[in-house]
Structures are given as C-alpha cells and as structure tokens.
Design a protein around this motif. Structure first.
Motif, PDB file in Angstrom:
ATOM      1  N   MET A  87     -35.578   6.166  34.019  1.00  0.00           N
ATOM      2  CA  MET A  87     -34.604   7.246  33.991  1.00  0.00           C
ATOM      3  C   MET A  87     -33.189   6.735  34.253  1.00  0.00           C
ATOM      4  SD  MET A  87     -36.237   9.955  33.169  1.00  0.00           S
ATOM      5  CE  MET A  87     -37.249   8.890  32.132  1.00  0.00           C
ATOM      6  N   PRO A  88     -32.218   7.162  33.439  1.00  0.00           N
ATOM      7  CA  PRO A  88     -30.837   6.702  33.631  1.00  0.00           C
ATOM      8  C   PRO A  88     -30.179   7.301  34.876  1.00  0.00           C
ATOM      9  CG  PRO A  88     -30.951   8.329  31.867  1.00  0.00           C
ATOM     10  CD  PRO A  88     -32.366   8.020  32.248  1.00  0.00           C
ATOM     11  N   ASN A  89     -30.606   8.509  35.259  1.00  0.00           N
ATOM     12  CA  ASN A  89     -30.047   9.154  36.445  1.00  0.00           C
ATOM     13  C   ASN A  89     -31.047   9.074  37.592  1.00  0.00           C
ATOM     14  OD1 ASN A  89     -27.626  10.074  35.102  1.00  0.00           O
ATOM     15  ND2 ASN A  89     -28.952  11.512  34.015  1.00  0.00           N
ATOM     16  N   LYS A  90     -30.545   9.056  38.816  1.00  0.00           N
ATOM     17  CA  LYS A  90     -31.418   8.857  39.978  1.00  0.00           C
ATOM     18  C   LYS A  90     -31.221   9.916  41.067  1.00  0.00           C
ATOM     19  CE  LYS A  90     -33.013   4.979  38.261  1.00  0.00           C
ATOM     20  NZ  LYS A  90     -34.406   4.903  37.747  1.00  0.00           N
ATOM     21  N   LYS A  91     -30.344  10.886  40.837  1.00  0.00           N
ATOM     22  CA  LYS A  91     -30.058  11.870  41.877  1.00  0.00           C
ATOM     23  C   LYS A  91     -30.646  13.233  41.525  1.00  0.00           C
ATOM     24  CE  LYS A  91     -25.832   9.648  43.515  1.00  0.00           C
ATOM     25  NZ  LYS A  91     -24.390   9.765  43.747  1.00  0.00           N
ATOM     26  N   ILE A  92     -31.265  13.865  42.521  1.00  0.00           N
ATOM     27  CA  ILE A  92     -31.777  15.220  42.338  1.00  0.00           C
ATOM     28  C   ILE A  92     -31.202  16.123  43.416  1.00  0.00           C
ATOM     29  CG2 ILE A  92     -33.914  14.483  41.204  1.00  0.00           C
ATOM     30  CD1 ILE A  92     -35.383  14.969  43.878  1.00  0.00           C
ATOM     31  N   VAL A  93     -31.067  17.408  43.078  1.00  0.00           N
ATOM     32  CA  VAL A  93     -30.646  18.417  44.052  1.00  0.00           C
ATOM     33  C   VAL A  93     -31.806  19.392  44.209  1.00  0.00           C
ATOM     34  CG1 VAL A  93     -29.032  20.279  44.581  1.00  0.00           C
ATOM     35  CG2 VAL A  93     -28.209  18.180  43.499  1.00  0.00           C
TER      36      VAL A  93
END
Length: 322
Positions: free
Chosen positions: A209-215
C-alpha cells in the motif's frame, strides 16, 4: 477523565449476591457439562479460539452477550456463581476487564477454576491518557501534555498477537486436562495454521500500500498498526466513549485533508456519530474497521467469525490505503 477499569468491592459483591437471591436483574444462564472441560471466557475472540481448540472435549461459555461492547460491561451475580464451577476462566488481561480481580475474589472459596490471562507474552503497547486526544502513532506512545498512561488492551486485533493468545489457550487446556493433550494439540495446530496464513496476507497486502495512515473512531488498532507498518490516528481514546475535544477534531480534520486520507473508519458496536461528523467536515467517506470486540446479532446470524471479519478488515484497509 473516564477510568478504564475498576474492581468489584466486597460491598458490591454483597449487593450482587442479594440481587441473585431476590431475583433482581437479568443474569445470563451458564450451564456446566459433566465429562468436559468447562471454560468461561470474557468476550468473543477468546471464546472463538477456546471453542476451536477445545472442540468436543470442552464446553465453552462466553460471558459477554451478543451485541455488547466489552469496555464497560461487568458480570452479575449468577456469572460469579457459575464460573466458580468451571475448570478454566479465560480473560484477555492488559486492562480490558478491570472487574477481573474483584470477580476472582468473589468466586466460591472451594472453586478450583484456573484463571488464564490469554494475552500474557504479547508485547504490550503503553498509550497516553485515555482522554480522547489524537494518539497519533502506531505504537500509541506519542507524547502529550498528560503524564497518565494506560496499557492498550486490544491485543487480539493483530493476528501476530492472536497467535500468542491461541498458544496460551492451548496450554491451559492441556494443564487441566492432560489426558486429551493430543486432541488439543491437533486442533490448536489447525487454528495456528489459519492465523499464520492470515498474518501472511496482512503482511504481504499492506506492504504494497502506498499510504500508511488510517483514521479510526476508537483507538483499538495499535497492535494491528504496529505489527504491519501502519499509523493510526483516533477520534476517541482506548475506551470507545471517551469524548474528544473540539480542537482534536479540528486537528484531525486538517490531518485528513493534508494527508489526502479518503476514509474515516468506524465500528458497529459503538456510535458512528463522531466518525460521520469528521468525515462530513473533511468531505471524505466512512467505512467499517472492526475491532472484533464482539459480534452483532446480524453477524452471529450470518455465522461470521474472527477470520471472516479480519478478512473484511484487510479488504477495507486495502481500499482506504490505495
């Protein structure tokens, strides 16, 4: 500040016993079976793993009712009486069930039940004060203006922790019923293989996955994010009803926009109000990320389980992190 846990005092125990005698309150019925290892578990994931390993040699009873979130649940008098008759009492530990010390003291003095803390051996995460502030990093150790810390109890949400928990459950079965060791070992191996495969899928898919942040709405994913290289930002703290401050919501809204986050995760057993409010402010979508603290009645009806729900979590993470 809301406390995460408390003990049942002797006074409360007396009140509970009076309620039992007078018939007040609704207590869950717990039936013991002769010729089997009777196991009482505190909430869903432990119940599922204990059933899988115990198989036909065990009678597993879960204390937490379907559709109930475990953070604020406490046992009633009949559950104290019934657990006294069991051979095993399995609880998560790490601060999830703050009522356990008092519960164990209240058991019948002749009870031979063995209490098992199934999260023992998991490397625990220490998190800052449970005040609803944005906790930021995947390890939950980002510094704030508060010096009060809590242990994150949500061990089971990571397959890596679940592997440790399953082994603890297997060992406790063998300890109280060594005559069926071979059967427990065999069923444990089948569960272990499934957990290893789940772990491999989480590692391989999330690494891409290119993104690693979740809210997320509730700070329940510290072990998952730590173990698979992600970062969680939470609206609420370790307890799902710890209210955030207005400035925390403003900060999160800014973060969502700056990081181009497309989804705010919520869960089914608690209100989605704040997640939907934040999503509306940031003009993004909402999606479920399940902390597996329990099944809804619909999920039970559809025969959902730890693996089907974790698979759905993985698919939703893939969508959100693209």
């Amino acid at each position: 500040m809301k406390k995460l846990s408390y003990e049942i005092t002797p006074f409360i125990v007396v009140l509970l016993l009076i309620m039992m005698i007078t018939g007040c309150g609704n207590s869950s019925k717990v039936d013991m079976e002769e010729g089997k290892v009777n196991v009482v578990t505190t909430f869903y994931p432990i119940y599922e793993f204990a059933q899988a390993i115990g198989g036909e040699d065990a009678n597993v009873i879960n204390l937490l009712p379907v559709g109930v979130e475990p953070h604020d649940w406490t046992p009633r008098s009949q559950e104290i009486v019934s657990t006294s008759k069991a051979q095993l009492f399995m609880y998560n530990g790490a601060g999830l069930e703050g009522w356990v010390p008092g519960f164990l003291k209240a058991l019948d003095k002749d009870s031979e039940v063995k209490a098992v803390e199934v999260s023992k051996g998991v490397k625990l995460i220490e998190s800052e004060s449970d005040d609803g502030h944005d906790h930021g990093e995947e390890t939950g150790t980002e510094s704030t203006d508060s010096d009060q810390h809590h242990v994150d109890p949500h061990t089971w949400v990571s397959p890596k922790s679940a592997l440790v928990m399953a082994e603890n459950i297997k060992n406790s079965f063998i300890e109280v019923d060594p005559s069926h060791q071979g059967q427990y070992e065999q069923r444990y191996q089948a569960l272990n293989d499934k957990l290893l495969e789940l772990d491999r899928r989480f590692e391989s898919e999330l690494a891409k996955m290119p993104n690693k942040k979740i809210v997320v709405s509730h700070q329940a994913f510290g072990y998952l994010t730590r173990d698979y290289g992600l970062t969680q930002h939470s609206i609420m703290g370790l307890s799902p009803d710890a209210e955030p401050r207005a400035q925390d919501l403003i900060k999160l809204t800014k973060l969502v926009k700056e990081e181009n986050i497309q989804y705010i995760f919520f869960e089914e057993l608690v209100s989605d109000r704040l997640a939907k409010t934040l999503a509306g402010e940031a003009n993004v979508e909402t999606m479920v990320l399940n902390p597996l603290e329990g099944l809804t009645k619909e999920q039970e009806k559809n025969k959902e389980n730890y693996f089907t729900l974790m698979d759905r979590n993985l698919q939703n993470l893939i969508i959100a992190l693209k």
